[in-house]
Design a protein around this motif. Structure first.
Motif, PDB file in Angstrom:
ATOM      1  N   VAL A 147       0.828  -1.217   0.000  1.00 28.76           N
ATOM      2  CA  VAL A 147       0.000   0.000   0.000  1.00 28.76           C
ATOM      3  C   VAL A 147       0.866   1.272   0.000  1.00 28.76           C
ATOM      4  N   ASP A 148       2.027   1.200   0.627  1.00 24.75           N
ATOM      5  CA  ASP A 148       2.939   2.355   0.618  1.00 24.75           C
ATOM      6  C   ASP A 148       3.482   2.579  -0.786  1.00 24.75           C
ATOM      7  N   PHE A 149       3.795   1.461  -1.451  1.00 24.30           N
ATOM      8  CA  PHE A 149       4.290   1.546  -2.830  1.00 24.30           C
ATOM      9  C   PHE A 149       3.199   2.156  -3.729  1.00 24.30           C
ATOM     10  N   CYS A 150       1.961   1.725  -3.528  1.00 26.75           N
ATOM     11  CA  CYS A 150       0.836   2.246  -4.329  1.00 26.75           C
ATOM     12  C   CYS A 150       0.704   3.755  -4.128  1.00 26.75           C
ATOM     13  N   GLN A 151       0.843   4.167  -2.890  1.00 28.68           N
ATOM     14  CA  GLN A 151       0.716   5.597  -2.593  1.00 28.68           C
ATOM     15  C   GLN A 151       1.843   6.375  -3.254  1.00 28.68           C
ATOM     16  N   ARG A 210      -7.315  -2.929   5.056  1.00 31.19           N
ATOM     17  CA  ARG A 210      -7.253  -2.405   6.422  1.00 31.19           C
ATOM     18  C   ARG A 210      -6.212  -1.294   6.518  1.00 31.19           C
ATOM     19  N   LEU A 211      -5.102  -1.506   5.815  1.00 30.64           N
ATOM     20  CA  LEU A 211      -4.015  -0.522   5.853  1.00 30.64           C
ATOM     21  C   LEU A 211      -4.364   0.731   5.055  1.00 30.64           C
ATOM     22  N   SER A 212      -5.068   0.537   3.955  1.00 26.71           N
ATOM     23  CA  SER A 212      -5.461   1.684   3.140  1.00 26.71           C
ATOM     24  C   SER A 212      -6.725   1.368   2.358  1.00 26.71           C
ATOM     25  N   SER A 213      -7.814   1.968   2.765  1.00 27.47           N
ATOM     26  CA  SER A 213      -9.088   1.671   2.084  1.00 27.47           C
ATOM     27  C   SER A 213      -9.208   2.448   0.779  1.00 27.47           C
ATOM     28  N   GLU A 214      -8.216   3.322   0.513  1.00 27.86           N
ATOM     29  CA  GLU A 214      -8.276   4.098  -0.735  1.00 27.86           C
ATOM     30  C   GLU A 214      -7.844   3.284  -1.945  1.00 27.86           C
ATOM     31  N   VAL A 215      -7.067   2.241  -1.703  1.00 28.31           N
ATOM     32  CA  VAL A 215      -6.586   1.425  -2.824  1.00 28.31           C
ATOM     33  C   VAL A 215      -7.491   0.208  -2.983  1.00 28.31           C
ATOM     34  N   GLU A 216      -8.084   0.076  -4.152  1.00 29.43           N
ATOM     35  CA  GLU A 216      -9.004  -1.038  -4.424  1.00 29.43           C
ATOM     36  C   GLU A 216      -8.215  -2.210  -5.017  1.00 29.43           C
ATOM     37  N   THR A 217      -8.619  -3.436  -4.696  1.00 32.82           N
ATOM     38  CA  THR A 217      -7.977  -4.595  -5.335  1.00 32.82           C
ATOM     39  C   THR A 217      -8.899  -5.122  -6.424  1.00 32.82           C
ATOM     40  N   VAL A 218      -8.352  -5.284  -7.611  1.00 33.20           N
ATOM     41  CA  VAL A 218      -9.137  -5.767  -8.749  1.00 33.20           C
ATOM     42  C   VAL A 218      -8.614  -7.151  -9.134  1.00 33.20           C
ATOM     43  N   PHE A 219      -9.513  -8.154  -9.141  1.00 34.60           N
ATOM     44  CA  PHE A 219      -9.113  -9.517  -9.484  1.00 34.60           C
ATOM     45  C   PHE A 219      -9.528  -9.847 -10.900  1.00 34.60           C
ATOM     46  N   LEU A 220      -8.595 -10.372 -11.650  1.00 29.46           N
ATOM     47  CA  LEU A 220      -8.920 -10.837 -13.001  1.00 29.46           C
ATOM     48  C   LEU A 220      -8.752 -12.350 -13.006  1.00 29.46           C
ATOM     49  N   MET A 221      -9.744 -13.052 -13.562  1.00 30.94           N
ATOM     50  CA  MET A 221      -9.663 -14.505 -13.629  1.00 30.94           C
ATOM     51  C   MET A 221      -8.665 -14.908 -14.712  1.00 30.94           C
TER      52      MET A 221
END
Ligand code: ADP
Length: 160
Positions: A74-78, A107-118
């Protein structure tokens, strides 16, 4: 601009990773492949080697680049201004771990969404470990990993 991070060990990058990457690159403006530096995990390739090999593969994509990182995702994303994390899902066996990662990152950062691709069915069996096992014993990895990575694995196992 919507930036997403596609994180992983990528030891090495496979055609399954490439498939997810291509599809994600069509959704987001910019993708940053985050190569995880994890001293606890013994890898075949160094983070620098992995970034170099991936950079070769992604040359045709204008909106993708690869860099290595350590510390919290999450820090890297920020740091890179990403609003999303891309993860690939192969089988039910991936689910539990991914759920755990999602939960902690959320929990650490609710601003970053996780997107799953099958995963595409033709790559659902493929992992970096499987590709390494095949290459280690001299099997043909054509179709499993990009060409430059095929040669890099051959060279690596010839050295060992
Ligand atoms: P990690 O150590 O973080 O699991 P990997 O390099 O193994 O890193 O995988 C990075 C991401 O790519 C993960 O989301 C993983 O589920 C996904 N992935 C790996 N192999 C495939 C595949 N064959 N098809 C689709 N997604 C994949």
């Amino acid at each position: 601009m919507r930036v997403a991070v596609y994180p992983g060990s990528f030891d090495p990058f496979t055609n399954g990773h490439l498939d997810i990457l291509k599809r994600a690159a069509g959704i987001f403006d910019h993708i940053i492949i985050g190569v995880l530096v994890n001293p606890a995990k013994s890898c075949l390739f160094s983070p620098e080697e992995r970034v170099e090999m991936i950079s070769e593969v992604i040359k045709p994509f204008e909106n993708v680049r690869a860099i290595h990182f350590n510390g919290l995702l999450v820090d890297f994303c920020q740091k890179v201004g990403a609003c999303a994390i891309i993860r690939g899902l192969r089988a039910v066996s991936d689910y539990e771990y991914e759920m755990q990662m999602f939960s902690v990152n959320n929990r650490l950062s609710s601003e970053v969404e996780t997107v799953f691709l099958m995963s595409s069915p033709k790559f659902s069996f493929l992992s970096s470990s499987i590709a390494k096992e095949v290459a280690r014993y001299g099997g043909d990895v054509t179709g499993l990993v990009p060409e430059n990575i095929q040669s890099a694995m051959l060279a690596k196992f010839a050295d060992i």
